[in-house]
Design a protein around this motif. Structure first.
Motif, mmCIF file in Angstrom:
data_model
loop_
_atom_site.group_PDB
_atom_site.id
_atom_site.type_symbol
_atom_site.label_atom_id
_atom_site.label_comp_id
_atom_site.label_asym_id
_atom_site.label_seq_id
_atom_site.Cartn_x
_atom_site.Cartn_y
_atom_site.Cartn_z
ATOM 1 N N ASN A 246 0.805 -1.222 0.000
ATOM 2 C CA ASN A 246 0.000 0.000 0.000
ATOM 3 C C ASN A 246 0.840 1.275 0.000
ATOM 4 O OD1 ASN A 246 0.946 -0.452 2.599
ATOM 5 N ND2 ASN A 246 -0.809 0.549 3.558
ATOM 6 N N ILE A 247 2.182 1.124 -0.018
ATOM 7 C CA ILE A 247 3.067 2.292 -0.025
ATOM 8 C C ILE A 247 4.019 2.266 -1.222
ATOM 9 C CG2 ILE A 247 4.935 3.453 1.222
ATOM 10 C CD1 ILE A 247 3.618 2.674 3.815
ATOM 11 N N ALA A 248 4.653 1.126 -1.484
ATOM 12 C CA ALA A 248 5.643 1.035 -2.559
ATOM 13 C C ALA A 248 4.996 1.275 -3.918
ATOM 14 C CB ALA A 248 6.331 -0.326 -2.527
ATOM 15 N N ASN A 249 5.717 1.982 -4.771
ATOM 16 C CA ASN A 249 5.249 2.248 -6.115
ATOM 17 C C ASN A 249 5.223 0.960 -6.938
ATOM 18 O OD1 ASN A 249 6.042 3.033 -9.137
ATOM 19 N ND2 ASN A 249 4.914 4.746 -8.235
ATOM 20 N N ASP A 250 4.103 0.698 -7.630
ATOM 21 C CA ASP A 250 3.964 -0.544 -8.394
ATOM 22 C C ASP A 250 5.004 -0.652 -9.500
ATOM 23 O OD1 ASP A 250 1.831 -1.364 -6.857
ATOM 24 O OD2 ASP A 250 0.321 -0.469 -8.165
ATOM 25 N N GLU A 251 5.327 0.468 -10.139
ATOM 26 C CA GLU A 251 6.322 0.437 -11.214
ATOM 27 C C GLU A 251 7.701 0.082 -10.679
ATOM 28 O OE1 GLU A 251 6.261 4.076 -13.342
ATOM 29 O OE2 GLU A 251 4.189 3.839 -14.053
ATOM 30 N N LEU A 252 8.023 0.568 -9.475
ATOM 31 C CA LEU A 252 9.298 0.216 -8.861
ATOM 32 C C LEU A 252 9.361 -1.276 -8.575
ATOM 33 C CD1 LEU A 252 11.987 0.785 -7.392
ATOM 34 C CD2 LEU A 252 10.645 1.346 -5.356
ATOM 35 N N VAL A 253 8.305 -1.830 -8.003
ATOM 36 C CA VAL A 253 8.276 -3.264 -7.694
ATOM 37 C C VAL A 253 8.429 -4.083 -8.966
ATOM 38 C CG1 VAL A 253 6.892 -5.131 -6.743
ATOM 39 C CG2 VAL A 253 6.876 -2.894 -5.630
ATOM 40 N N GLN A 254 7.722 -3.712 -10.013
ATOM 41 C CA GLN A 254 7.809 -4.444 -11.273
ATOM 42 C C GLN A 254 9.197 -4.321 -11.896
ATOM 43 O OE1 GLN A 254 5.570 -6.576 -12.372
ATOM 44 N NE2 GLN A 254 4.350 -6.062 -10.546
ATOM 45 N N GLU A 255 9.839 -3.154 -11.742
ATOM 46 C CA GLU A 255 11.177 -2.978 -12.290
ATOM 47 C C GLU A 255 12.196 -3.846 -11.558
ATOM 48 O OE1 GLU A 255 14.352 -1.528 -14.596
ATOM 49 O OE2 GLU A 255 12.173 -1.570 -14.902
ATOM 50 N N VAL A 256 12.061 -3.944 -10.232
ATOM 51 C CA VAL A 256 12.958 -4.818 -9.465
ATOM 52 C C VAL A 256 12.767 -6.270 -9.905
ATOM 53 C CG1 VAL A 256 13.521 -5.683 -7.176
ATOM 54 C CG2 VAL A 256 13.049 -3.248 -7.492
ATOM 55 N N LYS A 257 11.521 -6.694 -10.056
ATOM 56 C CA LYS A 257 11.250 -8.063 -10.502
ATOM 57 C C LYS A 257 11.826 -8.307 -11.887
ATOM 58 C CE LYS A 257 6.913 -8.582 -7.901
ATOM 59 N NZ LYS A 257 5.447 -8.773 -8.034
ATOM 60 N N ARG A 258 11.683 -7.328 -12.778
ATOM 61 C CA ARG A 258 12.170 -7.494 -14.150
ATOM 62 C C ARG A 258 13.685 -7.675 -14.170
ATOM 63 N NH1 ARG A 258 14.515 -4.773 -18.082
ATOM 64 N NH2 ARG A 258 14.786 -2.929 -16.753
ATOM 65 N N ARG A 259 14.388 -6.875 -13.377
ATOM 66 C CA ARG A 259 15.850 -6.977 -13.363
ATOM 67 C C ARG A 259 16.299 -8.299 -12.743
ATOM 68 N NH1 ARG A 259 18.335 -0.932 -12.070
ATOM 69 N NH2 ARG A 259 16.864 0.253 -13.375
ATOM 70 N N LEU A 260 15.605 -8.743 -11.711
ATOM 71 C CA LEU A 260 15.956 -10.035 -11.112
ATOM 72 C C LEU A 260 15.679 -11.175 -12.084
ATOM 73 C CD1 LEU A 260 14.614 -9.591 -7.469
ATOM 74 C CD2 LEU A 260 16.993 -9.620 -8.195
ATOM 75 N N ASP A 261 14.584 -11.059 -12.813
ATOM 76 C CA ASP A 261 14.206 -12.127 -13.732
ATOM 77 C C ASP A 261 15.168 -12.233 -14.906
ATOM 78 O OD1 ASP A 261 12.161 -14.184 -14.113
ATOM 79 O OD2 ASP A 261 11.697 -13.107 -15.972
ATOM 80 N N LYS A 262 15.878 -11.150 -15.222
ATOM 81 C CA LYS A 262 16.827 -11.159 -16.329
ATOM 82 C C LYS A 262 18.142 -11.840 -15.964
ATOM 83 C CE LYS A 262 17.572 -7.557 -18.794
ATOM 84 N NZ LYS A 262 17.887 -6.153 -19.159
ATOM 85 N N ILE A 263 18.388 -12.063 -14.680
ATOM 86 C CA ILE A 263 19.655 -12.662 -14.253
ATOM 87 C C ILE A 263 19.719 -14.115 -14.723
ATOM 88 C CG2 ILE A 263 21.081 -13.291 -12.272
ATOM 89 C CD1 ILE A 263 19.843 -10.964 -10.752
ATOM 90 N N ASP A 264 20.748 -14.439 -15.462
ATOM 91 C CA ASP A 264 20.941 -15.796 -15.966
ATOM 92 C C ASP A 264 22.389 -16.198 -15.696
ATOM 93 O OD1 ASP A 264 20.740 -18.214 -17.192
ATOM 94 O OD2 ASP A 264 20.676 -17.441 -19.238
ATOM 95 N N THR A 265 22.612 -16.868 -14.588
ATOM 96 C CA THR A 265 23.957 -17.241 -14.175
ATOM 97 C C THR A 265 23.911 -18.569 -13.436
ATOM 98 O OG1 THR A 265 25.918 -16.496 -12.937
ATOM 99 C CG2 THR A 265 23.766 -15.995 -11.989
ATOM 100 N N ASP A 266 25.074 -19.166 -13.255
ATOM 101 C CA ASP A 266 25.141 -20.457 -12.565
ATOM 102 C C ASP A 266 24.934 -20.325 -11.074
ATOM 103 O OD1 ASP A 266 25.527 -21.928 -14.830
ATOM 104 O OD2 ASP A 266 27.713 -22.033 -14.649
#
Length: 504
Positions: free
Chosen positions: A195-215
């Motif tokens: 109810n406080i965090a910006n939805d776009e910020l949360v989605q951007e964090v998820k997007r960057r984490l989801d792009k990580i492709d490493t062992d």
């Protein structure tokens, strides 16, 4: 995007057993126990020794399966219904889920779960009974305070999420977990106030984490480098802390916390330049004391950055700026020194960095002895031998002490790195070089972003309302709003109830 090839388990128990042995290379810590319930129901229990609470396994799971009525209850049931009956009525465990994919089966097994399989069905039961050794919650080692909570994060992800939930007892504190690392399958969790965090910020964090492709992901530093806005800067653009109160305060401001299993350091995004000079203790002391301490930290940062370069510049090119008595004293000290001030400063700074790194790496029981030898014996001997002037020892000592005043180690390291460049500019062009270097640093800082947020906010762009908790720290009754650069759904944290309504 990370793609996984899902392969279903076999309905034959022996085939699954053999495939698991092949996948794990006949590892000796894989424990498999076969049980026969009644005359027809054959089951296998798998777990990794050392990752499971064997006491709970024997006292609850195995005890439940050995009940007198269990064979009669399973009589005549097909394997799928047997699994459901075990999950719903027989096994005494709270964390029970059905798994039918091999990758998920192996991941749960390696994460400390007990896996139960019934012959004749591809559905397996995951029983959550983690029981590995954990480090107890102790005082934080990297960000200590005089007044405030004395508990720090541990290497256990669930312990860390619990510490945050103790601070923020709100149903809007959401937790999402994903696995990153093809080999390590490290659990990474996001915590934020919905109810406080910006939805776009949360989605951007998820997007960057989801792009990580490493062992592998072994520490939060891996994640930090993958998700930062740019790697072409010495300044940290993602905040990290091992203090639950610091991370909880960030979440309450609308930021997103990133917790990584296996490390006590939690990431916080977005962040700003001034955040690295704020300590958790600032909010537990009176406002006037906190403001004074922040001024001291900023002063220490500038001393760390500029003191050696300024000394080299004025002693080499601008002696007219020095009082006459001091010039005579410095000239007398440097009379037998064979090196120019530029080389002298580089040698001393490199020597200090070597001693500092040695103090971190050597065993603690002899670390104090090395510090004494490095600071007293070597420094005094160098001055006595005429290799270094006494004034340079004083300058380097002040610089070294000032670097420890900065609360966050990442910002201190950035200042230490840039310091060498400024010494070089001072040695070649004097104060003009130092001023040009400072100008470039300011332009660079103004160009940085942290998840889209200006790094120099609220100084640039200037926001008067947020200045109250930046270089200064106003009393709590005046801190009615959250930082506006975070674009939170609810800017108000104090005031009438009508002002605290979500603005989404």
């Amino acid at each position: 995007m990370r793609e996984k090839h899902e392969e279903a388990l076999s309905s034959r128990l022996d085939d699954n057993h053999q495939q698991l042995r092949e996948l794990l290379g006949s590892s000796t810590d894989l424990v498999s126990k076969e049980l026969l319930l009644g005359e027809k129901t054959r089951i296998f229990i798998f777990y990794i020794d050392g990752l499971v609470d064997t006491g709970l396994l024997h006292n609850s799971i195995l005890y439940s399966l050995q009940g007198n009525r269990v064979p009669d209850m399973l009589e005549g049931l097909n394997p799928d219904k047997t699994v459901e009956l075990l999950r719903q009525r027989i096994l005494m465990a709270g964390d029970l889920t059905v798994v039918n994919q091999r990758d998920q089966f192996v991941h749960d097994l390696m994460s400390g779960s007990v896996m139960l399989m019934v012959d004749g069905t591809a559905n397996a039961l995951r029983i959550g009974l983690p029981g590995w050794e954990d480090r107890a919650v102790s005082e934080p080692s990297s960000q200590t305070v005089v007044r405030g909570p004395m508990e720090g994060f541990t290497e256990n992800l669930r312990t860390n999420t619990a510490l945050l939930r103790r601070k923020i007892k709100d149903s809007h504190l959401w937790l999402e977990t994903l696995q990153i690392g093809r080999v390590t399958q490290t659990s990474v969790s996001l915590m934020y106030l919905n109810n406080i965090a910006n939805d776009e910020l949360v989605q951007e964090v998820k997007r960057r984490l989801d792009k990580i492709d490493t062992d592998s992901i072994l520490e939060s530093g891996y994640i930090e480098e993958f998700i930062q806005d740019t790697a072409k800067t010495p300044f940290p653009t993602v905040y990290n802390s091992d203090r639950p109160d610091t991370i909880a305060a960030g979440i309450l401001e609308g930021k997103v916390a990133i917790l990584i299993d296996g490390t006590p350091f939690v990431l916080l995004a977005p962040t700003t330049f001034v955040s690295f000079f704020q300590s958790a203790e600032d909010y537990y002391q009176r406002a006037d004391i906190s403001t004074l301490l922040r001024f001291i930290r900023f002063l220490a940062f500038f001393l760390t950055l500029l003191a050696p370069a300024f000394y080299v510049a004025i002693t080499t090119y601008h002696q007219e700026m020095i009082p006459t008595n001091l010039v005579i004293s410095l000239a007398a000290q440097r009379e037998n020194v064979p090196f120019p001030a530029f080389i002298e400063a580089l040698l001393m700074e490199l020597t200090y960095e070597i001693l500092r790194e040695a103090g971190v790496r050597i065993p603690k029981n002899i670390g104090q002895a090395i510090s004494i030898v490095g600071t007293l014996v070597i420094g005094q001997a160098a001055v006595a031998a005429g290799f270094i002037s006494a004034a340079m020892v004083i300058i380097v000592s002040i610089t070294a002490i000032s670097s420890f005043v900065i609360p966050e180690a990442g910002m201190s390291i950035a200042a230490r790195i840039i310091r060498f460049a400024l010494i070089g500019l001072a040695g070649f062009i004097g104060l003009y070089g130092v001023l040009c270097g400072v100008f470039v640093i300011v332009l660079h800082l103004a160009s940085l972003r942290s998840f889209g947020i200006p790094y120099m906010s609220p100084l640039g762009p200037y926001r008067a309302a947020d200045i109250k908790d930046s270089i200064f720290r106003f009393p709590w009754p005046y801190l009615r709003t959250r930082p506006k650069e975070n674009l939170t759904k609810n800017f108000y944290r104090q005031g009438p109830a009508g002002q605290r309504k979500d603005k989404s």
